[in-house]
Design an enzyme around this catalytic site. Sequence first.
Site, PDB file in Angstrom:
ATOM      1  N   THR A  41       0.818  -1.215   0.000  1.00 41.24           N
ATOM      2  CA  THR A  41       0.000   0.000   0.000  1.00 41.24           C
ATOM      3  C   THR A  41       0.848   1.259   0.000  1.00 41.24           C
ATOM      4  OG1 THR A  41      -1.830  -1.087   1.091  1.00 41.24           O
ATOM      5  CG2 THR A  41      -1.705   1.281   1.372  1.00 41.24           C
TER       6      THR A  41
ATOM      7  N   THR B 222       2.131  -4.329   4.414  1.00 42.37           N
ATOM      8  CA  THR B 222       2.126  -4.563   5.867  1.00 42.37           C
ATOM      9  C   THR B 222       1.775  -6.003   6.234  1.00 42.37           C
ATOM     10  OG1 THR B 222      -0.158  -3.807   6.007  1.00 42.37           O
ATOM     11  CG2 THR B 222       1.563  -2.184   6.441  1.00 42.37           C
ATOM     12  N   ASP B 223       1.059  -6.719   5.356  1.00 40.81           N
ATOM     13  CA  ASP B 223       0.556  -8.047   5.747  1.00 40.81           C
ATOM     14  C   ASP B 223       1.661  -8.983   6.234  1.00 40.81           C
ATOM     15  OD1 ASP B 223      -1.830  -7.071   4.883  1.00 40.81           O
ATOM     16  OD2 ASP B 223      -2.262  -8.687   3.453  1.00 40.81           O
TER      17      ASP B 223
ATOM     18  N   LYS C  14       1.765  -7.602  13.023  1.00 44.16           N
ATOM     19  CA  LYS C  14       0.583  -6.808  12.638  1.00 44.16           C
ATOM     20  C   LYS C  14      -0.585  -7.347  13.453  1.00 44.16           C
ATOM     21  CE  LYS C  14      -2.125  -5.342   8.627  1.00 44.16           C
ATOM     22  NZ  LYS C  14      -2.267  -5.336   7.172  1.00 44.16           N
TER      23      LYS C  14
END
Length: 432
Positions: A100, A176-177, A255
């Site tokens: 992202t 970020t995953d 996360k």
Amino acid sequence: MSYSDALSKTLEDLGAAEGSVLSVSKDGRTYRGTLMPHHEFSSPDVIILKMKSGYNAGIRITGSAVITVEGKPAARERAETAVEYRKGLPKLVLIGTGGTIASYVDYRTGAVHPALSTSDMVNAVPEIRDIANIDAKVLFSIFSENMNVENWQKLAEAVAEEINAGADGIIIPHGTDTMGYTAAALSFMLGDVPKPVILVGAQRSSDRPSSDASSNLMACARFCTSGKRSGVFVVMHDTLGDDSFAVHAGTRVRKMHTSRRDAFRSINSLPAARMDASGNIDFILPGKPVSGGKAVARTGMERSCVLLQYYPGMDPSVFESIFMNSKGIVIAGSGLGHVNENMIPLIKRASDRGAVVIMTSQCLSGRTNLNVYNTGRDILAAGAVTVWDMLPETAYVKLMWALANSSSPEEAKKIMKTPLAGEMSDRRTEND
Ligand code: GLU
């Protein structure tokens, strides 16, 4: 979900593509705007137009709708503005991987670009030029669910190369995953890296007003230039506001929320540091200072490893082939690190044939301990080992690395039990 066959054909016959300017007349009203990418949650017969006002309109294309193409997609200008090199400032290298943070919707063309260029990044955060000279390169343009071992290896090599060519710090924009996995992989592969290597992401893309992309990036640059700490870190928002950032050790970070800007948390550890938006750093954990040494990438990874989550009723017959064929098995067990009694003979057979079986806990917080209950003692007797308070995914990444960098399962177990990059607490209170 994509467009229905009929709507795809209509658009194709008209020569309309993402970014075309369309006018759609329906039920006495006319809508004009840029055709946006079809959203996976949109119905197959709905098109989205970005109107001049900036708002999107979703229009269901029924039999009465008349579509006219009024303009072709604008070619995206990718002018690279020359960025002047400023003497005396440290050199940071951005190595883009995607996610992202590196995507944005170009409203003139309607396309989502997973792209990153020097000028894109630096122009988005002009203040960055005041503190560092920035070089940027794109290594991958992928969402992080598509990262794999080979990507980690290429990235570690690219980081070492840039540091050895004079970079004072490396910033890695990343989805970020799976950023925690990559951070763990780099932590082990790069060992005593002499400079800061910081992974950074965004929960909201840079075209959205609430984006955290620029502020996270600026915080990274500040930590690189004034933190004077070496090692692999993740820098993300610490709170929902734009005024506090956490610097997490690459082996301890997870996360913990799907969408919040403060989704990243250090587990079983405090963050290494916190920073405010002006760059004031509060060091929380001790760390290694930067040095002039060389970076060495030891990228060997044993691929034949798995990470399993235990669940009640886990049936050994389902996992027979995995346990009999993998060289490394990490289980996120229940509580202190348990599985049901039916799984224990399978653990024993796997260990007996030379596989390394590691028990971690799906509680995430706290330490595993196989000496408290009979179940745990039986798991230990079957040959599994624990790695105290190490995160399951960090244990998985470390096990791949340990197996590739050792010559026997016993040696790999020893590596697993030796803290190398802050991945576990070495307060050994258990006798396992
Ligand atoms: N799932 C994508 C990724 O991890 C987008 C999410 C994000 O970047 O935060 O790359």
